[in-house]
Design an enzyme around this catalytic site. Structure first.
Site, PDB file in Angstrom:
ATOM      1  N   ASN A 207      33.323  36.123  43.285  1.00 34.56           N
ATOM      2  CA  ASN A 207      33.547  34.734  42.467  1.00 34.56           C
ATOM      3  C   ASN A 207      34.845  34.182  42.729  1.00 34.56           C
ATOM      4  O   ASN A 207      34.888  32.806  42.694  1.00 34.56           O
ATOM      5  CB  ASN A 207      33.181  35.119  40.789  1.00 34.56           C
ATOM      6  CG  ASN A 207      34.145  36.107  40.256  1.00 34.56           C
ATOM      7  OD1 ASN A 207      34.666  36.768  40.853  1.00 34.56           O
ATOM      8  ND2 ASN A 207      34.077  35.898  38.901  1.00 34.56           N
TER       9      ASN A 207
ATOM     10  N   GLU B  77      39.187  46.230  36.415  1.00 38.97           N
ATOM     11  CA  GLU B  77      38.855  44.878  35.843  1.00 38.97           C
ATOM     12  C   GLU B  77      37.457  44.677  36.022  1.00 38.97           C
ATOM     13  O   GLU B  77      36.957  44.193  37.061  1.00 38.97           O
ATOM     14  CB  GLU B  77      39.799  43.672  36.441  1.00 38.97           C
ATOM     15  CG  GLU B  77      41.310  44.128  36.142  1.00 38.97           C
ATOM     16  CD  GLU B  77      41.633  44.001  34.608  1.00 38.97           C
ATOM     17  OE1 GLU B  77      40.862  43.633  33.816  1.00 38.97           O
ATOM     18  OE2 GLU B  77      42.582  44.602  34.128  1.00 38.97           O
TER      19      GLU B  77
ATOM     20  N   CYS C 212      34.437  36.018  35.158  1.00 34.49           N
ATOM     21  CA  CYS C 212      34.420  36.976  33.971  1.00 34.49           C
ATOM     22  C   CYS C 212      35.038  36.816  32.678  1.00 34.49           C
ATOM     23  O   CYS C 212      34.477  37.336  31.709  1.00 34.49           O
ATOM     24  CB  CYS C 212      35.290  38.261  34.385  1.00 34.49           C
ATOM     25  SG  CYS C 212      37.113  37.559  34.688  1.00 34.49           S
TER      26      CYS C 212
HETATM   27  P1  NAD Z   1      29.860  43.974  41.551  1.00 38.62           P
HETATM   28  O1  NAD Z   1      30.300  45.129  40.795  1.00 38.62           O
HETATM   29  O2  NAD Z   1      28.331  44.035  41.965  1.00 38.62           O
HETATM   30  O3  NAD Z   1      30.537  44.140  42.962  1.00 38.62           O
HETATM   31  C1  NAD Z   1      32.299  43.918  43.066  1.00 38.62           C
HETATM   32  C2  NAD Z   1      32.497  44.693  44.247  1.00 38.62           C
HETATM   33  O4  NAD Z   1      31.956  46.058  44.041  1.00 38.62           O
HETATM   34  C3  NAD Z   1      31.811  43.842  45.548  1.00 38.62           C
HETATM   35  O5  NAD Z   1      32.745  44.041  46.566  1.00 38.62           O
HETATM   36  C4  NAD Z   1      30.820  45.061  45.857  1.00 38.62           C
HETATM   37  O6  NAD Z   1      30.458  45.011  47.301  1.00 38.62           O
HETATM   38  C5  NAD Z   1      31.556  46.302  45.718  1.00 38.62           C
HETATM   39  N1  NAD Z   1      30.573  47.371  45.102  1.00 38.62           N
HETATM   40  C6  NAD Z   1      29.115  47.426  44.634  1.00 38.62           C
HETATM   41  N2  NAD Z   1      28.934  48.425  44.370  1.00 38.62           N
HETATM   42  C7  NAD Z   1      29.548  49.681  44.661  1.00 38.62           C
HETATM   43  C8  NAD Z   1      29.822  51.173  44.721  1.00 38.62           C
HETATM   44  N3  NAD Z   1      29.099  51.666  44.424  1.00 38.62           N
HETATM   45  N4  NAD Z   1      30.914  51.478  45.023  1.00 38.62           N
HETATM   46  C9  NAD Z   1      32.082  50.845  45.525  1.00 38.62           C
HETATM   47  N5  NAD Z   1      31.973  49.259  45.580  1.00 38.62           N
HETATM   48  C10 NAD Z   1      31.105  48.944  45.252  1.00 38.62           C
HETATM   49  O7  NAD Z   1      30.281  42.650  40.803  1.00 38.62           O
HETATM   50  P2  NAD Z   1      29.759  41.324  41.239  1.00 38.62           P
HETATM   51  O8  NAD Z   1      28.633  40.840  41.001  1.00 38.62           O
HETATM   52  O9  NAD Z   1      30.430  41.110  42.746  1.00 38.62           O
HETATM   53  O10 NAD Z   1      31.011  40.364  40.337  1.00 38.62           O
HETATM   54  C11 NAD Z   1      30.496  40.030  39.204  1.00 38.62           C
HETATM   55  C12 NAD Z   1      31.303  41.043  38.202  1.00 38.62           C
HETATM   56  O11 NAD Z   1      32.607  41.111  38.329  1.00 38.62           O
HETATM   57  C13 NAD Z   1      31.217  40.188  36.680  1.00 38.62           C
HETATM   58  O12 NAD Z   1      30.711  41.350  35.669  1.00 38.62           O
HETATM   59  C14 NAD Z   1      32.343  39.898  36.353  1.00 38.62           C
HETATM   60  O13 NAD Z   1      32.510  39.739  34.962  1.00 38.62           O
HETATM   61  C15 NAD Z   1      33.310  40.803  36.902  1.00 38.62           C
HETATM   62  N6  NAD Z   1      34.598  40.270  37.226  1.00 38.62           N
HETATM   63  C16 NAD Z   1      35.574  40.715  36.518  1.00 38.62           C
HETATM   64  C17 NAD Z   1      36.773  40.138  36.723  1.00 38.62           C
HETATM   65  C18 NAD Z   1      38.087  40.593  35.639  1.00 38.62           C
HETATM   66  O14 NAD Z   1      39.048  40.312  36.235  1.00 38.62           O
HETATM   67  N7  NAD Z   1      37.658  41.411  34.718  1.00 38.62           N
HETATM   68  C19 NAD Z   1      37.083  39.150  37.826  1.00 38.62           C
HETATM   69  C20 NAD Z   1      35.912  38.676  38.261  1.00 38.62           C
HETATM   70  C21 NAD Z   1      34.577  39.278  37.996  1.00 38.62           C
END
Ligand code: NAD
Length: 484
Positions: free
Chosen positions: A153, A251, A285
């Site tokens: 995002n 995070e 997020c």
């Molecule tokens: P996601 O958890 O599906 O993926 C995030 C990253 O993790 C991607 O690069 C993905 O390929 C990787 N990933 C997925 N499964 C994995 C595994 N089993 N092991 C290791 N890596 C893995 O999240 P998303 O859909 O890409 O992002 C949206 C989410 O992120 C929302 O929940 C949002 O709130 C959160 N977010 C949090 C922050 C923050 O700073 N707190 C910032 C942005 C987004």
């Protein structure tokens, strides 16, 4: 498509390389058109990258601090020069509207510039000793290899907020961007640091999905994982790292409340609400995902928010100025629509929106939302503002805490003392009074509580703690004589 260094490639071992996991198409978020093709890293690529990073990182840690700082400064300057390219990719690959892409680039330049100052910081303290003549030196040392896993995002900023301080402090980094944002958040970054003079091997960039991320998390040569993404994945990563005794910065997701008290400036509150509910299609997020409004002003607030939603233009951000671009993929559209429709079925009313054309989701305002509805309970990640009514300050606090998440919150009241007293009682990592929930100032530590994170903090003084470990070295001119 013009071939680039990264076409079909990853950035592993000592530079651009073919991936063992094959290739994948990069598609434009708004149209689904193919933009390019990139490599996908598999376990063997992760292994090569982690081992190479460990070796290269040892030399990088020994590199004089001013040389490390110079590379970071050059990277910040080059990023500024290449703004048009980065922004264009951010718009097309990730569906960002142009001002969002521009802000993200600006914020990333600031992150890298701030990181460039880290090598010059004092990295230790001297402590007194109970042993006469003994010196107690406590110093920060790099962790070694830091694995950074970033979401799609804000792919540039959320990757770089870890990559930049980790590198500046003498670590090597293996960055795994999401394949939906791997050019903006990964491969352009690899080129940037190569051109800034970062020695080969110190940064590795491995686009890939869950399997690639999992291999990185489990790799024994990786000493820390800095993960930004969903709570579900963050929990899995935390479990694995816990067993392996790795440092983690997690995070995670949010379902952030914007609390509007009866004495709020309603125009101001509605402006804050529209920004934090609809910016980047709500895919943030810190999105205000729950609008908790005092009964006496709820109708007026909803009306003002509806008016603002009606004035927003939705469309392809690559074709002209719009306020709202596409959602990232069809799965996300289906998820958002399901949350909206099932809440309507349960008794909520849509004042506007609740419809989409392809990936273009109309800004939506839902009223009569109760805590048992999906629109209240779930992180929506779409341009939806659900409004729930409360009667007392206590009830508002209780509603905020109905979510396990604890990332951001906002409170609107013209009584600053009352709002501050409420802020102090909220279990949220960031609370903004008379503002909105989507706030990120690079110099202020950023992070969530509860299901939104494990206390990892990015930004300002927190970076020094996050991306180093500490060592106590004591010394004495002659050996100490012990009783036996
Ligand atoms: P996601 O958890 O599906 O993926 C995030 C990253 O993790 C991607 O690069 C993905 O390929 C990787 N990933 C997925 N499964 C994995 C595994 N089993 N092991 C290791 N890596 C893995 O999240 P998303 O859909 O890409 O992002 C949206 C989410 O992120 C929302 O929940 C949002 O709130 C959160 N977010 C949090 C922050 C923050 O700073 N707190 C910032 C942005 C987004």
């Amino acid at each position: 498509m013009t071939a680039t260094n990264w076409t079909d490639n990853i950035y592993a071992a000592n530079g651009w390389a073919k991936a063992h996991g094959g290739t994948t198409e990069v598609r434009e978020a708004a149209t689904g058109n193919v933009l390019t093709r990139i490599g996908v890293a598999d376990d063997s690529d992760v292994n090569t990258a982690a081992r190479t990073a460990a070796k290269a990182g040892a030399a990088w840690a020994e590199t004089p601090f001013d040389q490390r700082a110079a590379v970071m400064r050059k990277a910040a300057a080059l990023l500024q020069e290449r703004a048009a390219t980065f922004n264009d990719w951010n718009v097309r690959e990730c569906g960002s509207i142009v001002p969002k892409a521009e802000w993200e680039l600006h914020a990333t330049v600031e992150q890298i510039s701030m990181a460039a100052a880290l090598p010059m910081e004092a990295h230790g303290l001297l402590f007194p000793s109970s042993m006469p003549g003994r010196t107690n030196m406590w110093r920060r040392v790099p962790i070694g290899v830091v694995g950074v896993i970033a979401p799609w995002n804000f792919p540039l900023l959320l990757g770089m907020r870890s990559v930049a301080p980790a590198l500046a402090l003498g670590n090597a980094v293996v960055l795994k961007p999401d394949t939906q944002s791997a050019v903006t958040g990964g491969l352009l970054v690899a080129q940037l640091f190569e051109d800034a003079g970062l020695p080969a091997g110190v940064l590795q960039v491995l686009p890939g999905g869950a399997a690639t991320g999992d291999a990185l998390v489990r790799h024994p040569a990786v000493g820390m994982i800095s993960f930004t993404g969903s709570t579900a994945v963050g929990r899995q990563i935390g479990e694995i790292c816990g067993r392996m005794l790795k440092k983690t910065a997690l995070e995670l997701g949010g379902n952030n409340a914007m609390v509007v008290l009866a004495d709020a400036d309603l125009d101001g509150a509605a402006s804050c609400a529209a920004w934090s509910a609809f910016l980047h299609q709500g895919q943030i997020c810190m999105q205000a995902g729950r609008h908790l409004v005092h009964r006496s002003v709820a109708e007026a607030y909803a009306g003002k928010l509806r008016e603002r939603a009606a004035a927003l233009h939705v469309g392809d951000p690559a074709k002209g100025p719009v306020h709202i671009g596409p959602l990232i993929n069809d799965r996300q559209v289906a998820k958002v629509h399901d949350i909206v429709q099932s809440s309507i079925k349960a008794g909520a009313r849509a004042l506007i929106g609740a419809a989409h054309e392809g990936r273009m989701y109309q800004p939506t305002v839902l009223v009569d939302v109760t805590p048992d509805m999906p629109a209240f309970k779930e992180e929506i990640f779409g341009p939806v503002a659900p409004i729930t009514i409360f009667d007392t300050d206590e009830e508002a606090i209780e509603l905020v805490h109905r979510s396990d998440y604890g990332l951001a919150a906002a409170i609107h009241s013209l009584d600053l003392g009352r709002a501050t007293a409420m802020a102090e009682r909220l279990r949220c990592g960031m609370v903004h009074i008379n503002d909105q929930t989507v706030n990120n100032e690079f110099q202020v530590p950023f992070g969530g509580m509860g299901a939104s994170g494990n206390g990892g903090r990015f930004g300002g003084p927190a970076n020094l703690d996050e991306f180093t470990q500490t060592q106590w070295i004591s010394s004495k001119a002659r050996p100490i004589r012990y009783p036996f």
